[in-house]
Enzyme design. Structure first.
Site, PDB file in Angstrom:
ATOM      1  N   HIS A  84     -25.678  -4.791  13.846  1.00 14.98           N
ATOM      2  CA  HIS A  84     -26.653  -3.902  13.220  1.00 14.98           C
ATOM      3  C   HIS A  84     -25.909  -2.747  12.539  1.00 14.98           C
ATOM      4  CE1 HIS A  84     -29.719  -0.695  13.090  1.00 14.98           C
ATOM      5  NE2 HIS A  84     -30.602  -1.678  13.039  1.00 14.98           N
ATOM      6  N   PRO A  85     -26.470  -2.148  11.483  1.00 19.89           N
ATOM      7  CA  PRO A  85     -25.740  -1.111  10.744  1.00 19.89           C
ATOM      8  C   PRO A  85     -25.250   0.083  11.555  1.00 19.89           C
ATOM      9  CG  PRO A  85     -27.560  -1.895   9.423  1.00 19.89           C
ATOM     10  CD  PRO A  85     -27.691  -2.559  10.762  1.00 19.89           C
ATOM     11  N   VAL A  86     -25.914   0.450  12.649  1.00 19.84           N
ATOM     12  CA  VAL A  86     -25.421   1.594  13.417  1.00 19.84           C
ATOM     13  C   VAL A  86     -24.344   1.194  14.414  1.00 19.84           C
ATOM     14  CG1 VAL A  86     -27.580   2.870  13.213  1.00 19.84           C
ATOM     15  CG2 VAL A  86     -27.201   1.435  15.222  1.00 19.84           C
ATOM     16  N   LYS A  87     -24.066  -0.110  14.532  1.00 23.91           N
ATOM     17  CA  LYS A  87     -23.066  -0.557  15.483  1.00 23.91           C
ATOM     18  C   LYS A  87     -21.650  -0.390  14.911  1.00 23.91           C
ATOM     19  CE  LYS A  87     -25.983  -1.820  18.726  1.00 23.91           C
ATOM     20  NZ  LYS A  87     -27.150  -2.407  18.170  1.00 23.91           N
ATOM     21  N   ILE A  88     -20.660  -0.877  15.631  1.00 27.11           N
ATOM     22  CA  ILE A  88     -19.270  -0.555  15.322  1.00 27.11           C
ATOM     23  C   ILE A  88     -18.804  -1.232  14.040  1.00 27.11           C
ATOM     24  CG2 ILE A  88     -16.911  -0.646  16.226  1.00 27.11           C
ATOM     25  CD1 ILE A  88     -18.345  -0.519  19.056  1.00 27.11           C
TER      26      ILE A  88
END
Length: 397
Positions: free
Chosen positions: A196-200
């Protein structure tokens, strides 16, 4: 963004965000110009690159970590009449994946230091479940914030009680446990990652399941694409011709596209750099927050966190404001804090199953005090200073 009384524009600092480079864009454009934009060779290359990185035998790319969790449960034959246990401090997908399979779901309270599933609570609960004949078939261990659970101890218990383990490493890619990359599945059956975009690292949306068991990988591979196969070994009779395929199981459309995989391969090349930068920022937070009435994250000596989240706990007995007042003041001044997570057992859907507030007190104490501060590789020290000063103003008279 927000505007203050002097009409100066103040930009919101998000709690997390992706970095997209020109190399990422070029990789995706190259796929757009190719003949295949879904389920082609790039997906396979991404799977191979990630399994090599984690030192796992097999990898199965899908369209989200939620899909990966569901496929992992199906591959382990979780079904009606079975139990799945997980942590109450997680995103709801870690529990919902059991419900998708018709299983019953229960929770194990968290460790007050790591916020991961408590090994002590797990051992106690397994002993009781064994007496009552309701042991879980699957345990989903959530590596909260990027810090791995105490997997060696959990694995010993799983062997003793015959429990399958799925590592929900949605927060933890790039981290290590006992010096080895999370995802090697030394102490689990399957490990799941999120992009997901907020992940690493990100593939916009996407996920991956890794395993060392060929049979589990084959099952997840089959189920991610409708349960359809062209493999003669899986068909019930000889092919009618070169067009022939058979649906041999009830599967899903959980496929990852070539575009997502191309972005993933490009992002993977910077994974270690991203995790290192997150650690630098976290260590700087530790120093800047040392004199404020907050508890900063503690890291287990066996772990090297993926550092997806930086969660502080407010020492509410030392400040004059409530948890909500501090949170809202930060948001109101352009600091995009968040709260990870609302305990799953307190959600209305789970309350209708019979769970109640008070069932998992350590998780509830955590929820009453936790705030996730902005943490992502592009966060500047100037922005970090602003986060800390705004928090200082919210906490101190």
């Amino acid at each position: 963004m927000i505007t203050d009384e002097k009409k100066c524009v103040v930009h919101m600092i998000p709690y997390g965000r992706q970095e997209i480079t020109q190399a990422d864009i070029d990789a995706v454009v190259a796929v757009l110009k190719s003949d295949l934009i879904t389920q082609g060779p790039v997906v396979s290359r991404f799977e191979k690159a990630l399994s090599n990185y984690c030192e796992a035998e097999y990898a199965v790319a899908v369209n989200s970590a939620t899909s990966a969790l569901h496929l992992a449960c199906r591959a382990l034959d979780l079904k009606s009449g079975d139990y799945l246990w997980t942590s109450p401090i997680t995103f709801v997908a870690s529990a919902n994946c059991g419900l998708y399979c018709g299983a019953a779901v229960d929770f194990v309270d968290i460790d007050p230091s790591t916020y991961n599933l408590s090994v002590t609570a797990l051992e106690k609960k397994l002993k009781q479940a064994n007496k009552e004949g309701c042991l879980p078939k699957v345990l989903v261990t959530v590596h909260f914030g990027g810090q791995p659970c105490e997997m060696e101890k959990i694995h010993v218990l799983s062997q003793q009680y015959g429990v399958c383990i799925i590592e929900d490493a949605s927060h933890a890619i790039g981290g290590k446990y006992q010096g080895e990359h999370i995802g090697n599945c030394r102490y689990s059956d399957i490990t799941v990652f999120s992009f997901h975009p907020v992940k690493i690292i990100t593939t916009a949306e996407g996920g991956m399941a890794v395993t060392n068991h060929q049979s589990l990988a084959a099952k997840m591979d089959l189920l991610r694409s409708h349960g359809i196969t062209r493999a003669p070994s899986l068909m019930s009779h000889v092919s009618d011709g070169p067009w022939y395929y058979q649906q041999v199981d009830l599967g899903f459309n959980y496929r990852m596209t070539e575009l997502q995989a191309a972005l993933g391969i490009s992002q993977l090349s910077r994974l270690d750099q991203y995790v290192e930068r997150r650690h630098q920022l976290a260590e700087r937070y530790d120093q800047l927050l040392s004199e404020l009435p907050v508890t900063v994250p503690w890291q287990h000596p066996d772990s090297y966190s993926g550092m997806h989240l930086y969660v502080v706990r407010l020492e509410l007995n030392e400040i004059s404001k409530t948890h909500r007042q501090v949170f809202e003041q930060l948001r109101g001044q352009g600091i995009g804090v968040n709260l990870h997570y609302i305990p799953v057992h307190t959600q209305p859907y789970y309350q209708r199953m019979g769970f109640r507030v008070g069932d998992f007190p350590e998780a509830e104490r955590y929820y009453a005090e936790a705030i996730s501060l902005p943490l992502f590789p592009l966060l500047t020290e100037k922005q970090q200073d602003r986060v800390v000063e705004t928090l200082r103003g919210a906490l101190l008279p």
